[in-house]
Motif scaffolding. Structure first.
Motif, mmCIF file in Angstrom:
data_model
loop_
_atom_site.group_PDB
_atom_site.id
_atom_site.type_symbol
_atom_site.label_atom_id
_atom_site.label_comp_id
_atom_site.label_asym_id
_atom_site.label_seq_id
_atom_site.Cartn_x
_atom_site.Cartn_y
_atom_site.Cartn_z
ATOM 1 N N VAL A 440 23.458 0.038 -93.277
ATOM 2 C CA VAL A 440 22.976 0.722 -94.167
ATOM 3 C C VAL A 440 21.396 0.502 -94.307
ATOM 4 C CG1 VAL A 440 22.896 1.555 -96.515
ATOM 5 C CG2 VAL A 440 24.865 0.645 -95.670
ATOM 6 N N ALA A 441 20.776 1.677 -94.133
ATOM 7 C CA ALA A 441 19.285 1.807 -94.262
ATOM 8 C C ALA A 441 18.477 0.700 -92.956
ATOM 9 C CB ALA A 441 18.529 1.476 -95.428
ATOM 10 N N GLY A 442 19.302 0.815 -91.838
ATOM 11 C CA GLY A 442 18.879 -0.208 -90.905
ATOM 12 C C GLY A 442 19.287 -1.690 -90.918
ATOM 13 N N ARG A 443 19.901 -2.013 -92.303
ATOM 14 C CA ARG A 443 20.158 -3.480 -92.489
ATOM 15 C C ARG A 443 21.659 -3.816 -92.104
ATOM 16 N NH1 ARG A 443 18.914 -3.155 -98.988
ATOM 17 N NH2 ARG A 443 16.779 -3.927 -98.958
ATOM 18 N N VAL A 444 21.776 -4.601 -91.216
ATOM 19 C CA VAL A 444 23.312 -5.230 -91.141
ATOM 20 C C VAL A 444 23.872 -5.903 -92.057
ATOM 21 C CG1 VAL A 444 24.580 -6.366 -89.334
ATOM 22 C CG2 VAL A 444 22.318 -5.253 -88.626
ATOM 23 N N LEU A 445 24.902 -5.046 -92.763
ATOM 24 C CA LEU A 445 25.672 -5.903 -93.807
ATOM 25 C C LEU A 445 26.764 -6.457 -93.419
ATOM 26 C CD1 LEU A 445 25.453 -2.621 -96.516
ATOM 27 C CD2 LEU A 445 23.633 -4.569 -95.910
ATOM 28 N N MET A 446 27.425 -6.029 -92.267
ATOM 29 C CA MET A 446 28.549 -6.581 -91.705
ATOM 30 C C MET A 446 28.412 -6.425 -89.964
ATOM 31 S SD MET A 446 32.588 -6.088 -92.091
ATOM 32 C CE MET A 446 32.857 -4.540 -91.333
ATOM 33 N N GLU A 447 28.797 -7.708 -89.409
ATOM 34 C CA GLU A 447 28.532 -7.448 -87.958
ATOM 35 C C GLU A 447 29.742 -8.414 -87.490
ATOM 36 O OE1 GLU A 447 24.959 -8.587 -86.199
ATOM 37 O OE2 GLU A 447 25.272 -7.710 -84.300
ATOM 38 N N ASN A 448 30.543 -7.705 -86.274
ATOM 39 C CA ASN A 448 31.611 -8.644 -85.899
ATOM 40 C C ASN A 448 32.547 -8.908 -86.789
ATOM 41 O OD1 ASN A 448 30.296 -8.583 -83.228
ATOM 42 N ND2 ASN A 448 29.135 -10.374 -83.566
ATOM 43 N N LYS A 449 32.652 -7.913 -87.658
ATOM 44 C CA LYS A 449 33.614 -8.058 -89.121
ATOM 45 C C LYS A 449 33.249 -9.102 -89.991
ATOM 46 C CE LYS A 449 37.215 -6.285 -85.986
ATOM 47 N NZ LYS A 449 36.503 -6.200 -85.004
ATOM 48 N N VAL A 450 32.229 -9.975 -89.951
ATOM 49 C CA VAL A 450 31.595 -10.896 -90.718
ATOM 50 C C VAL A 450 30.587 -10.309 -91.593
ATOM 51 C CG1 VAL A 450 30.651 -13.185 -90.973
ATOM 52 C CG2 VAL A 450 31.915 -12.714 -89.096
#
Ligand SMILES: [Zn+2]
Length: 475
Positions: A440-450
């Motif tokens: 969201v807005a270029g911020r990674v809130l979740m990656e590879n389900k983490v």
């Protein structure tokens, strides 16, 4: 307080009211910073009314915006962190246009007496529950569902809150959870006369406070609307006051509209007009107002909703669960009504809601042909327009210059995937897959389900269980 001329009252409230228990759930007060990201190797579904399925393209995210969508060879090879979307579908972050975060705390509650109609559901369950909510209940239930939303790829949610015995500061709590999770949250308190003049006045003031709070502290994440419960719990005087306040603040309203037949019966008996006409007369309708449900509207009301540009939000799972009927979104779209999709708190998984929207149209009409373009259109073209009207940002569409709200969903298509087949893949396949990455807005809130948020999920759930147990005792 010495800073009263420099620190807005709501900003003080934001800081001063946070209890130790709430503060301890996070180590820092900010979501992750925006990154320069290059998403490659996955097909891109762009969303919006003129969506396309782009193969062999990549997405460059920069300063919170989609900086470039282009064939891989035209994108920079260096200077951005690469996210490999192989085996995944890249999509715009999903939007939930009607939500009640506080409903989380009812999950598993067995104490409500069975109800055989919609008013019984409100009396036996929701109105008993919401009167017992505390400010911390509001905050924690919001946080729980926002974390679930990150996991479902739902990046924008428009909430409608009620806590009649704990109104002042309630929307600020929801907004705070929104800032902590990094999602985009629409705030509204559902003003009603059902709890007397004190609650109606506080509800009105809370909406105004929230609009100011969003403007002071919300950045591109928070927006406020003036919330109203529904025609059958609102006096003419309260409708007039809400309209005046919304006009003064320059925002729209968010109201339940003809959800059950009883709303129409009440309106005709007490006011001599149908619900949509009553709302129109009091200035509640318009292009910035959300009318949730619109299950029991006739053709003339559909034409009024179209003529006023009112945003209708369809909530099929809730309507089926409450046995109130199925909104005729085919007729509404044909008449030019802007129709979006919400969940009314049944879920934060928009692709699940989308599937039910489609089945409901088929079953309601006893005809499996109509409803596909209307259901998918509500989510992928209606909701982006609704969000754009409220946020003033082109949300829900992957375009150059649009906010970098992007999700990656596990998906390896078993049949040809292109622009013509994309919606079928989403309804029947992608909806059954796990969301892998949420940005969201270029911020990674979740990656590879983490989750990448600095929020202790286990402690949030544990605190929620404690608060829910206490709430159920009070229920
Ligand atoms: Zn609702």
């Amino acid at each position: 307080m010495a800073q009263k001329n420099t620190v807005a009252p709501l900003a003080r409230d934001f800081i001063a009211r946070a209890s130790a228990a709430e503060t301890d759930l996070r180590a820092k007060s900010r979501a992750p910073a925006a990154e320069r990201l290059l998403i490659v190797n996955g097909p891109i579904f762009t969303g919006g009314a003129d969506f396309a399925l782009l193969d062999g393209h990549g997405l460059l995210l920069e300063d919170g915006r989609v900086a470039k969508i282009a064939p891989i060879s035209e994108l920079p090879a260096q200077g951005a962190r690469r996210i490999d979307a192989r085996g995944k579908l890249v999509m715009p972050g999903l939007i939930n246009a009607h939500m009640h975060f506080y409903s989380t705390l009812v999950r598993g509650l067995g104490k409500a007496a069975p109800a055989h109609d919609f008013n019984g559901v409100l009396r036996n369950l929701w109105w008993r529950l919401d009167r017992k909510l505390t400010l911390e209940d509001t905050y924690i239930s919001s946080l729980v569902m926002m974390l679930a939303a990150v996991r479902c790829g739902t990046t924008t949610l428009i909430d409608h809150h009620a806590s009649p015995e704990a109104i002042p500061g309630s929307l600020v709590r929801i907004g705070r959870a929104g800032l902590e999770t990094g999602l985009r949250i629409g705030l509204a308190y559902e003003i009603s006369d059902r709890d007397g003049p004190r609650a109606a006045a506080e509800g009105l003031a809370e909406n105004a406070d929230a609009v100011r709070f969003c403007r002071q502290r919300g950045g591109e994440h928070l927006r406020g609307l003036v919330g109203l419960h529904a025609s059958f719990t609102l006096s003419d005087q309260t409708l007039a006051r809400a309209h005046a306040r919304a006009a003064y603040l320059g925002v729209g309203c968010h109201i339940h509209c003809a959800e059950a037949a009883s709303d129409q019966e009440d309106c005709l008996a007490r006011h001599g007009v149908r619900v949509v006409e009553r709302l129109r007369r009091w200035g509640i309708l318009g292009p910035r107002t959300i009318a949730a449900h619109a299950v029991h509207v006739d053709q003339s009301e559909i034409e009024t909703l179209a003529a006023t540009g009112t945003m209708v939000v369809h909530n099929p799972q809730s309507n089926l669960n409450n046995a109130v009927g199925i909104a005729d979104i085919v007729a509404m779209r044909a008449a030019g009504v802007l129709v979006g999709l919400g969940t009314d708190a049944m879920t934060v998984n928009m692709l699940e809601e989308l599937r039910v929207a489609l089945w409901a149209q088929h079953y309601g009409r006893r005809d499996p042909a109509p409803g596909f373009m209307e259901s998918t259109g509500a989510l992928f073209s209606g909701n982006p327009v609704i969000a754009e009207r409220i946020w003033g940002l082109p949300l829900g569409r992957l375009r150059e210059g649009a906010p970098a709200d992007v999700i990656l969903v596990d998906y390896d298509p078993p049949t040809p995937l292109d622009t013509g087949s994309a919606l079928g893949h989403i309804v029947f396949g992608v909806s059954q897959s796990a969301v892998d990455t949420t940005i969201v807005a270029g911020r990674v809130l979740m990656e590879n389900k983490v989750l990448k948020l600095d929020i202790d999920e286990e402690r949030v759930a544990a605190r929620s269980r404690e608060l829910a147990a206490a709430l159920w005792q009070r229920f």
